[in-house]
Design a protein around this motif. Structure first.
Motif, PDB file in Angstrom:
ATOM      1  N   VAL A 124       0.848  -1.200   0.000  1.00  0.00           N
ATOM      2  CA  VAL A 124       0.000   0.000   0.000  1.00  0.00           C
ATOM      3  C   VAL A 124       0.883   1.249   0.000  1.00  0.00           C
ATOM      4  CG1 VAL A 124      -1.661   1.354   1.359  1.00  0.00           C
ATOM      5  CG2 VAL A 124      -2.043  -1.093   0.993  1.00  0.00           C
ATOM      6  N   ALA A 125       1.971   1.237   0.776  1.00  0.00           N
ATOM      7  CA  ALA A 125       2.881   2.383   0.808  1.00  0.00           C
ATOM      8  C   ALA A 125       3.558   2.578  -0.551  1.00  0.00           C
ATOM      9  CB  ALA A 125       3.934   2.188   1.904  1.00  0.00           C
ATOM     10  N   VAL A 126       3.983   1.488  -1.184  1.00  0.00           N
ATOM     11  CA  VAL A 126       4.593   1.576  -2.513  1.00  0.00           C
ATOM     12  C   VAL A 126       3.579   2.111  -3.513  1.00  0.00           C
ATOM     13  CG1 VAL A 126       5.549   0.219  -4.435  1.00  0.00           C
ATOM     14  CG2 VAL A 126       6.340  -0.200  -2.097  1.00  0.00           C
ATOM     15  N   PHE A 127       2.342   1.597  -3.447  1.00  0.00           N
ATOM     16  CA  PHE A 127       1.284   2.075  -4.336  1.00  0.00           C
ATOM     17  C   PHE A 127       1.051   3.570  -4.146  1.00  0.00           C
ATOM     18  CE2 PHE A 127      -3.198   3.214  -4.799  1.00  0.00           C
ATOM     19  CZ  PHE A 127      -3.345   3.025  -6.159  1.00  0.00           C
ATOM     20  N   ALA A 128       0.970   4.001  -2.892  1.00  0.00           N
ATOM     21  CA  ALA A 128       0.726   5.421  -2.612  1.00  0.00           C
ATOM     22  C   ALA A 128       1.857   6.285  -3.181  1.00  0.00           C
ATOM     23  CB  ALA A 128       0.578   5.652  -1.107  1.00  0.00           C
ATOM     24  N   ARG A 129       3.107   5.825  -3.009  1.00  0.00           N
ATOM     25  CA  ARG A 129       4.230   6.589  -3.546  1.00  0.00           C
ATOM     26  C   ARG A 129       4.180   6.637  -5.073  1.00  0.00           C
ATOM     27  NH1 ARG A 129       9.203   3.900  -2.226  1.00  0.00           N
ATOM     28  NH2 ARG A 129       8.945   2.851  -4.206  1.00  0.00           N
ATOM     29  N   ARG A 130       3.929   5.493  -5.708  1.00  0.00           N
ATOM     30  CA  ARG A 130       3.889   5.461  -7.176  1.00  0.00           C
ATOM     31  C   ARG A 130       2.699   6.262  -7.706  1.00  0.00           C
ATOM     32  NH1 ARG A 130       6.203  -0.257  -7.453  1.00  0.00           N
ATOM     33  NH2 ARG A 130       8.385   0.291  -7.681  1.00  0.00           N
ATOM     34  N   ALA A 131       1.594   6.173  -7.011  1.00  0.00           N
ATOM     35  CA  ALA A 131       0.416   6.930  -7.438  1.00  0.00           C
ATOM     36  C   ALA A 131       0.701   8.426  -7.347  1.00  0.00           C
ATOM     37  CB  ALA A 131      -0.796   6.559  -6.584  1.00  0.00           C
ATOM     38  N   GLU A 132       1.383   8.836  -6.286  1.00  0.00           N
ATOM     39  CA  GLU A 132       1.703  10.254  -6.130  1.00  0.00           C
ATOM     40  C   GLU A 132       2.730  10.700  -7.165  1.00  0.00           C
ATOM     41  OE1 GLU A 132       0.889  13.845  -4.918  1.00  0.00           O
ATOM     42  OE2 GLU A 132      -0.134  12.094  -4.120  1.00  0.00           O
ATOM     43  N   GLN A 133       3.729   9.850  -7.426  1.00  0.00           N
ATOM     44  CA  GLN A 133       4.750  10.188  -8.412  1.00  0.00           C
ATOM     45  C   GLN A 133       4.143  10.350  -9.799  1.00  0.00           C
ATOM     46  OE1 GLN A 133       7.423   6.890  -7.862  1.00  0.00           O
ATOM     47  NE2 GLN A 133       8.811   8.074  -6.588  1.00  0.00           N
ATOM     48  N   SER A 134       3.283   9.410 -10.162  1.00  0.00           N
ATOM     49  CA  SER A 134       2.690   9.445 -11.507  1.00  0.00           C
ATOM     50  C   SER A 134       1.406  10.244 -11.516  1.00  0.00           C
ATOM     51  CB  SER A 134       2.388   8.028 -11.984  1.00  0.00           C
ATOM     52  OG  SER A 134       1.306   7.484 -11.255  1.00  0.00           O
ATOM     53  N   ARG A 135       0.866  10.475 -10.319  1.00  0.00           N
ATOM     54  CA  ARG A 135      -0.433  11.120 -10.137  1.00  0.00           C
ATOM     55  C   ARG A 135      -1.521  10.327 -10.838  1.00  0.00           C
ATOM     56  NH1 ARG A 135       0.256  17.083 -11.798  1.00  0.00           N
ATOM     57  NH2 ARG A 135      -1.860  17.202 -11.069  1.00  0.00           N
ATOM     58  N   LEU A 136      -1.193   9.085 -11.274  1.00  0.00           N
ATOM     59  CA  LEU A 136      -2.137   8.249 -12.019  1.00  0.00           C
ATOM     60  C   LEU A 136      -2.831   9.102 -13.062  1.00  0.00           C
ATOM     61  CD1 LEU A 136      -3.634   5.932  -9.253  1.00  0.00           C
ATOM     62  CD2 LEU A 136      -1.816   5.431 -10.863  1.00  0.00           C
ATOM     63  N   GLY A 137      -2.042  10.006 -13.647  1.00  0.00           N
ATOM     64  CA  GLY A 137      -2.571  11.041 -14.515  1.00  0.00           C
ATOM     65  C   GLY A 137      -2.883  10.637 -15.930  1.00  0.00           C
ATOM     66  N   GLY A 138      -2.852   9.363 -16.225  1.00  0.00           N
ATOM     67  CA  GLY A 138      -3.236   8.937 -17.549  1.00  0.00           C
ATOM     68  C   GLY A 138      -2.086   8.925 -18.528  1.00  0.00           C
ATOM     69  N   VAL A 139      -2.440   8.883 -19.793  1.00  0.00           N
ATOM     70  CA  VAL A 139      -1.469   8.862 -20.881  1.00  0.00           C
ATOM     71  C   VAL A 139      -1.887   9.886 -21.923  1.00  0.00           C
ATOM     72  CG1 VAL A 139      -0.860   6.428 -20.524  1.00  0.00           C
ATOM     73  CG2 VAL A 139      -2.705   7.005 -22.087  1.00  0.00           C
ATOM     74  N   GLY A 140      -0.976  10.197 -22.816  1.00  0.00           N
ATOM     75  CA  GLY A 140      -1.314  11.114 -23.899  1.00  0.00           C
ATOM     76  C   GLY A 140      -1.312  12.564 -23.473  1.00  0.00           C
ATOM     77  N   GLN A 141      -1.979  13.379 -24.272  1.00  0.00           N
ATOM     78  CA  GLN A 141      -1.979  14.830 -24.077  1.00  0.00           C
ATOM     79  C   GLN A 141      -2.581  15.257 -22.735  1.00  0.00           C
ATOM     80  OE1 GLN A 141      -3.820  16.927 -27.291  1.00  0.00           O
ATOM     81  NE2 GLN A 141      -3.020  18.905 -26.636  1.00  0.00           N
ATOM     82  N   ALA A 142      -3.567  14.517 -22.239  1.00  0.00           N
ATOM     83  CA  ALA A 142      -4.226  14.895 -20.989  1.00  0.00           C
ATOM     84  C   ALA A 142      -3.486  14.389 -19.750  1.00  0.00           C
ATOM     85  CB  ALA A 142      -5.666  14.374 -20.969  1.00  0.00           C
ATOM     86  N   ARG A 143      -2.354  13.715 -19.948  1.00  0.00           N
ATOM     87  CA  ARG A 143      -1.595  13.150 -18.834  1.00  0.00           C
ATOM     88  C   ARG A 143      -1.247  14.227 -17.816  1.00  0.00           C
ATOM     89  NH1 ARG A 143       4.193  11.594 -17.872  1.00  0.00           N
ATOM     90  NH2 ARG A 143       4.007   9.926 -16.354  1.00  0.00           N
TER      91      ARG A 143
END
Length: 166
Positions: free
Chosen positions: A23-42
């Motif tokens: 869960v801690a690794v997921f939270a860090r990766r989610a924050e790093q990537s912001r789970l912001g998607g792909v492409g222009q709207a990333r």
């Protein structure tokens, strides 16, 4: 009455340690990537804006207090987070029809369009991340993650407040 630590076996301890670590690794990766998607709207919309717009889209127009309660945050936080969404035309603010002092927030057409663009980008990221998963694995993960989030919300709402260390 036994505490949760009293009911934990050695095997449970190892599993719970592994779970909290993941869960801690997921939270860090989610924050790093912001789970912001792909492409222009990333990464083009922060988490707070996405969650606010998504709730307004799914539940319709509502007041600040209802929005705050539904999201488990404070009304002043919602007011602060929604201000730039109003300024950018993604959310419309209107007086409540029955109580002119109250404010009703509503997703604008521009907001709906922008939200769909971001959702499509994030959907593409989820497809990419889980492309080697079966449909059953995706479904099971979503079900368990939904359950985990609901349990986390319930448990954290009942925990006593931790005093500030500053």
């Amino acid at each position: 009455m036994p505490t949760s630590s009293d009911m934990t076996t050695h095997t449970d301890t190892a599993l719970l340690d592994a779970l909290q670590h993941q869960v801690a690794v997921f939270a860090r990766r989610a924050e790093q990537s912001r789970l912001g998607g792909v492409g222009q709207a990333r990464n083009s919309m922060d988490r707070a804006a996405y969650l606010l717009l998504n709730r307004l889209d799914k539940e319709g127009p509502m007041g600040v207090k209802a929005l705050a309660a539904g999201m488990g945050i404070d009304s002043s936080t919602v007011t602060r987070q929604v201000a730039p969404l109003v300024d950018s035309g993604l959310v419309n603010r209107a007086s409540h029809p029955e109580d002119g002092r109250a404010v009703v927030l509503q997703l604008s057409e521009r907001g709906r369009s922008r939200l769909e663009e971001v959702r499509a980008s994030r959907r593409a990221l989820m497809a990419l991340v889980t492309e080697e998963w079966t449909e059953e694995e995706r479904d099971a993960f979503c079900t368990l993650l939904t359950r985990f989030n609901a349990s986390l919300s319930t448990v954290t709402a009942t925990l006593p407040a931790v005093p500030s260390t500053s």
